[in-house]
Design an enzyme around this catalytic site. Sequence first.
Site, PDB file in Angstrom:
ATOM      1  N   GLU A  26      -1.046   7.911  -2.296  1.00 17.38           N
ATOM      2  CA  GLU A  26       0.089   8.725  -2.100  1.00 17.38           C
ATOM      3  C   GLU A  26      -0.045   9.972  -3.248  1.00 17.38           C
ATOM      4  O   GLU A  26      -1.263  10.184  -3.497  1.00 17.38           O
ATOM      5  CB  GLU A  26       1.127   7.893  -2.602  1.00 17.38           C
TER       6      GLU A  26
ATOM      7  N   ASP B 138       8.743  -4.686  -4.154  1.00 20.56           N
ATOM      8  CA  ASP B 138       7.461  -4.427  -4.689  1.00 20.56           C
ATOM      9  C   ASP B 138       7.715  -3.975  -6.173  1.00 20.56           C
ATOM     10  O   ASP B 138       8.604  -3.381  -6.540  1.00 20.56           O
ATOM     11  CB  ASP B 138       6.663  -3.488  -4.049  1.00 20.56           C
TER      12      ASP B 138
ATOM     13  N   ASP C 126      -2.000   1.644  -1.619  1.00 19.38           N
ATOM     14  CA  ASP C 126      -1.063   2.512  -2.153  1.00 19.38           C
ATOM     15  C   ASP C 126      -1.775   4.005  -2.420  1.00 19.38           C
ATOM     16  O   ASP C 126      -2.552   4.183  -3.187  1.00 19.38           O
ATOM     17  CB  ASP C 126      -0.537   2.119  -3.419  1.00 19.38           C
TER      18      ASP C 126
END
Length: 233
Positions: free
Chosen positions: A123, A32, A121
């Site tokens: 986090e 990624d 994503d």
Amino acid sequence: MKLSNAALLTLAITVATASPTPEKRANPKGIDISSYQGTVNFNTVKANGISFVYIKATEGTTYIDSTFSSHYEGATNAGLIRGAYHFAHPDSSSGATQAKYFLAHGGGWSSDGITLPGALDIEYNPNGAECYGLSASAMVSWIKDFSNTYHSQTGVYPVIYTTTDWWTTCTGNSAAFASTNPLWLARYASSVGTLPAGWSYETFWQYADSGPNPGDQDEFNGSMQGLKNLALG
């Protein structure tokens, strides 16, 4: 997807899908990337054994990755299975607003066998409170808002990228997404480790933040055909 030093100690990613569990063989490798990697030679990457790539598209509702289009086109031309990811900022706007922004700037999906579902994503906050100032219940609601909006527009649920530590701390270890959203777990270690609640397996594992290929190093939990099936929806 650059985590803090504290995050690196506990890193873990898991992806579950609503489709049957993929066979555990082959385990195609992936990467990624974002603008941080600059120009990427995707033909070299493919020759090195990489089968898929997740590419950063957006962040919050104010940032479009400057290299997304070139990375996406390069990955496509090299014959890689590819998808886009969105870095969440739950403190800046609603989940629905950010899902729509992601979809408008590269985060879409089509059942063509080469496009992976978009990834959320979610986090550690790079610039403030770990959980963005949200309670666990508010965080779960935010993720549901993003996930349901993405699903309503594409017909598939987004992959969720996270770590077990962050998920436990900031969602109260919610099991609400295990039956719908594939899990992409980050953990830089020799094994994927403990998964967040509900998920019985990870779809993707981010096992290192550097390696022989550009960006973070990833692995699909299944066969190459399983990876293609995920891209087919």
